[in-house]
Each structure stands twice: as C-alpha cells, then as structure tokens.
Write an enzyme that holds these catalytic residues in place. Structure first.
Site, mmCIF file in Angstrom:
data_model
loop_
_atom_site.group_PDB
_atom_site.id
_atom_site.type_symbol
_atom_site.label_atom_id
_atom_site.label_comp_id
_atom_site.label_asym_id
_atom_site.label_seq_id
_atom_site.Cartn_x
_atom_site.Cartn_y
_atom_site.Cartn_z
ATOM 1 N N HIS A 84 6.036 -0.585 -2.701
ATOM 2 C CA HIS A 84 5.527 0.076 -3.911
ATOM 3 C C HIS A 84 5.551 1.603 -3.804
ATOM 4 O O HIS A 84 4.914 2.278 -4.606
ATOM 5 C CB HIS A 84 4.101 -0.407 -4.223
ATOM 6 C CG HIS A 84 4.047 -1.827 -4.713
ATOM 7 N ND1 HIS A 84 2.891 -2.559 -4.792
ATOM 8 C CD2 HIS A 84 5.045 -2.649 -5.173
ATOM 9 C CE1 HIS A 84 3.171 -3.773 -5.271
ATOM 10 N NE2 HIS A 84 4.463 -3.851 -5.501
ATOM 11 N N GLY A 96 -5.333 -9.028 2.916
ATOM 12 C CA GLY A 96 -5.985 -8.207 1.897
ATOM 13 C C GLY A 96 -5.208 -7.975 0.622
ATOM 14 O O GLY A 96 -5.125 -6.848 0.146
ATOM 15 N N ASN A 155 0.834 -1.205 0.000
ATOM 16 C CA ASN A 155 0.000 0.000 0.000
ATOM 17 C C ASN A 155 0.864 1.248 0.000
ATOM 18 O O ASN A 155 1.889 1.307 0.665
ATOM 19 C CB ASN A 155 -0.930 0.002 1.219
ATOM 20 C CG ASN A 155 -1.901 -1.165 1.173
ATOM 21 O OD1 ASN A 155 -2.009 -1.831 0.149
ATOM 22 N ND2 ASN A 155 -2.590 -1.416 2.266
HETATM 23 P P1 OAD Z 1 -6.036 -5.912 -5.093
HETATM 24 O O1 OAD Z 1 -7.011 -4.839 -5.375
HETATM 25 O O2 OAD Z 1 -5.522 -6.704 -6.236
HETATM 26 O O3 OAD Z 1 -6.661 -6.942 -4.068
HETATM 27 C C1 OAD Z 1 -7.289 -6.499 -2.889
HETATM 28 C C2 OAD Z 1 -7.656 -7.697 -2.064
HETATM 29 O O4 OAD Z 1 -8.227 -7.216 -0.849
HETATM 30 C C3 OAD Z 1 -8.717 -8.608 -2.710
HETATM 31 O O5 OAD Z 1 -8.262 -9.940 -2.661
HETATM 32 C C4 OAD Z 1 -9.949 -8.435 -1.824
HETATM 33 O O6 OAD Z 1 -10.660 -9.650 -1.647
HETATM 34 C C5 OAD Z 1 -9.328 -8.020 -0.507
HETATM 35 N N1 OAD Z 1 -10.199 -7.212 0.359
HETATM 36 C C6 OAD Z 1 -11.220 -6.381 0.018
HETATM 37 N N2 OAD Z 1 -11.763 -5.817 1.109
HETATM 38 C C7 OAD Z 1 -11.075 -6.303 2.183
HETATM 39 C C8 OAD Z 1 -11.147 -6.107 3.596
HETATM 40 N N3 OAD Z 1 -12.033 -5.295 4.145
HETATM 41 N N4 OAD Z 1 -10.260 -6.776 4.372
HETATM 42 C C9 OAD Z 1 -9.344 -7.605 3.825
HETATM 43 N N5 OAD Z 1 -9.220 -7.826 2.502
HETATM 44 C C10 OAD Z 1 -10.071 -7.184 1.697
HETATM 45 O O7 OAD Z 1 -4.851 -5.240 -4.244
HETATM 46 P P2 OAD Z 1 -3.356 -5.736 -4.007
HETATM 47 O O8 OAD Z 1 -3.275 -7.215 -3.970
HETATM 48 O O9 OAD Z 1 -2.838 -4.981 -2.852
HETATM 49 O O10 OAD Z 1 0.483 -1.898 -7.283
HETATM 50 O O11 OAD Z 1 -2.666 -5.234 -5.331
HETATM 51 C C11 OAD Z 1 -1.289 -5.361 -5.476
HETATM 52 C C12 OAD Z 1 -0.741 -4.242 -6.285
HETATM 53 O O12 OAD Z 1 -1.448 -4.138 -7.521
HETATM 54 C C13 OAD Z 1 -0.929 -2.867 -5.658
HETATM 55 O O13 OAD Z 1 0.055 -2.551 -4.712
HETATM 56 C C14 OAD Z 1 -0.870 -1.958 -6.833
HETATM 57 C C15 OAD Z 1 -1.755 -2.745 -7.765
HETATM 58 O O14 OAD Z 1 -1.682 -2.513 -9.089
HETATM 59 C C16 OAD Z 1 0.934 -0.780 -7.875
HETATM 60 O O15 OAD Z 1 0.241 0.171 -8.138
HETATM 61 C C17 OAD Z 1 2.383 -0.861 -8.199
#
Ligand code: OAD
Length: 238
Positions: A112, A182, A95
């Site tokens: 990131h 998450g 994040n």
């Molecule tokens: P994603 O948007 O890909 O995934 C978010 C995850 O959070 C999903 O699996 C949801 O199920 C989960 N989620 C949603 N609400 C939640 C809650 N209240 N509690 C827990 N989990 C929850 O985000 P990231 O995996 O962080 O990179 O994405 C990785 C990277 O892709 C980011 O850092 C960003 C993005 O493109 C860059 O911008 C370089």
C-alpha cells in the site's frame, strides 16, 4: 507455537494492528482513523482531484504521528525472523509506516505504499517515488514535478491497484506457512490471500491479533492477543 522447519517457506502479511502498540492508530477499531476521516475525502483519487490540500493535511498529520513512534517487540521479532530465514521469508505489509525498517527489516514488500515517500501525480511520469518526510500545510507548499504534475503521497488509495502484486502472487504460490498479523481481513486483495492458500496441501495458516478478523474461516489456527505480546513467544524455529 508456530513451528518453522528448514524446508518451510513463510509468507507474512501484516496490517495496522502490528503498529498499534507503537502508537499508530488502526483504521477500523473503536478509535480507528476511518471513524474520524472519510475515505472518499482523504484517501481516493477523487479526493485528490477535489481537494489536494485536505489530502496533504491528512498525510502530513500521519507523517508527524509516525515520526514520533518506535518499533515494538512484534516489529523486532519480525526483523529477527527475516535475519534467520533470509530468502525463505516473504513479508508483505499493508502498513505504510517505516517501523519494520526501523526495527532492522531490509526486505519488506509495502503493497500500500510508503508514508514517508511521495511521487508525481501523473501515472505517465517516469520519476520514481522519493523519500519525503515533509508536511505540506498549504497547497502552495506542495512541490511540482519537473513534468508539471503535483507531488502526491506514495500511497495506494481506494480505487487504485496495490503495488508488487505479481511478486506477492508468486510468493503466495510457494509458501508453506502463511501468517497474518493484525489485519481486519476486509480490504482486498490482501483480505483474500488467506483464502488463496487455505486447503492447499502442505500449507498451514495462522492469524495473530486480539479480535476475530472477517476472514477467520480461512485460518487453520488463531493466536488471540496483541502482536507485541504474542508474536515473540510463538515463533519456534526448528
Ligand atoms: P484495520 O484497522 O482494518 O484492522 C486492524 C486490525 O488490527 C484489527 O483486526 C484489530 O483487531 C487488530 N489489532 C489491534 N490492535 C492489535 C495489536 N496490538 N496486535 C495485533 N492486532 C491488533 O487495519 P488493516 O486490516 O491493516 O489501506 O487495514 C487494511 C487497509 O485498510 C490499510 O492498509 C489501509 C486501510 O484503509 C489503505 O489506506 C490503502
């Protein structure tokens, strides 16, 4: 419950889901950011070369959204964990918001980058990233570095190498508990961390979130639910 013993070393990996309950949009959900914006237009070196104004419009808007948000109970639980475990905790986040710091965390590794920081676009420039909460609505309003380069967001874009990978690798090698919170498990290298520790003697791995991540098979146990509701209940320090 996740039982943390005095001899454990804990690696936490957090993703966008951690901040979802605070009002920061995730990337890949049904109303995720990448449904409304194209990565190649706003979050890549090519985007920056083609249209730096549009890139700054995207990150200026994200700064404005993040500035309105407050930490949720999951951020607060992680700040408390940091205080209790000290050096035994390594917290790596994907994040770019500052909600963990607002909750009281002092030692988070932002692989990131940071939304509220900017830096020179030139890789060879020696000026370090600096705090910057400004919005830049026009190209003329974007500052120029002493070296002549244009100032860009301090964000790791697609096609760039995440920050602090050496430090992260060392912490992964030494952890006995790996907890991912998450994250959809599709963006590498972070999506591969669980696989790196899976099956290692004496290391347990956990996932916390409402949906199955793409790398689910690499976790020993899953806690399904929202981070803000689940996390404060399942951390048990022995
Ligand atoms: P994603 O948007 O890909 O995934 C978010 C995850 O959070 C999903 O699996 C949801 O199920 C989960 N989620 C949603 N609400 C939640 C809650 N209240 N509690 C827990 N989990 C929850 O985000 P990231 O995996 O962080 O990179 O994405 C990785 C990277 O892709 C980011 O850092 C960003 C993005 O493109 C860059 O911008 C370089």
């Amino acid at each position: 419950m996740i039982h943390i013993r005095p001899e454990d070393r804990v690696f936490i990996l957090t993703g966008a889901g951690l901040s979802a309950e605070s009002g920061i949009p995730t990337f890949r959900g049904s109303d995720g950011l990448w449904r409304n914006f194209r990565i190649e237009e706003v979050a890549s070196p090519v985007a920056w070369r083609n249209d730096p104004r549009l890139v700054w419009e995207f990150y200026s808007w994200r700064r404005e959204v993040a500035a309105q948000c407050k930490p949720n109970p999951a951020h607060l639980a992680l700040a408390q964990l940091e205080q209790t475990l000290g050096e035994r905790l390594f917290h790596c986040t994907q994040n770019v918001d500052s909600l963990l710091e607002q909750a009281g965390c002092n030692n988070v590794c932002h692989m990131h980058g940071r939304l509220m920081q900017s830096r020179c676009e030139r890789a060879a420039c020696r000026q370090p990233p600096f705090d910057d909460r400004n919005s830049y609505p026009t190209l003329e309003s974007v500052p120029i570095c002493q070296c002549g380069g244009r100032i860009r967001p301090h964000i790791c874009w697609f096609g760039e190498v995440p920050y602090h990978l050496e430090e992260i690798g060392a912490a992964l090698d030494h952890c006995t508990i790996f907890i991912c919170i998450g994250s959809s498990g599709v963006v590498h290298p972070a999506a591969g961390f669980a696989a790196q520790v899976k099956g290692r003697h004496g290391t347990r791995s956990y996932y916390i979130g409402p949906e199955e991540p793409a790398n689910r098979r690499y976790f020993d146990e899953n806690f399904w639910g929202k981070a803000g509701e689940v996390l404060p209940k399942i951390l048990a320090l022995k």
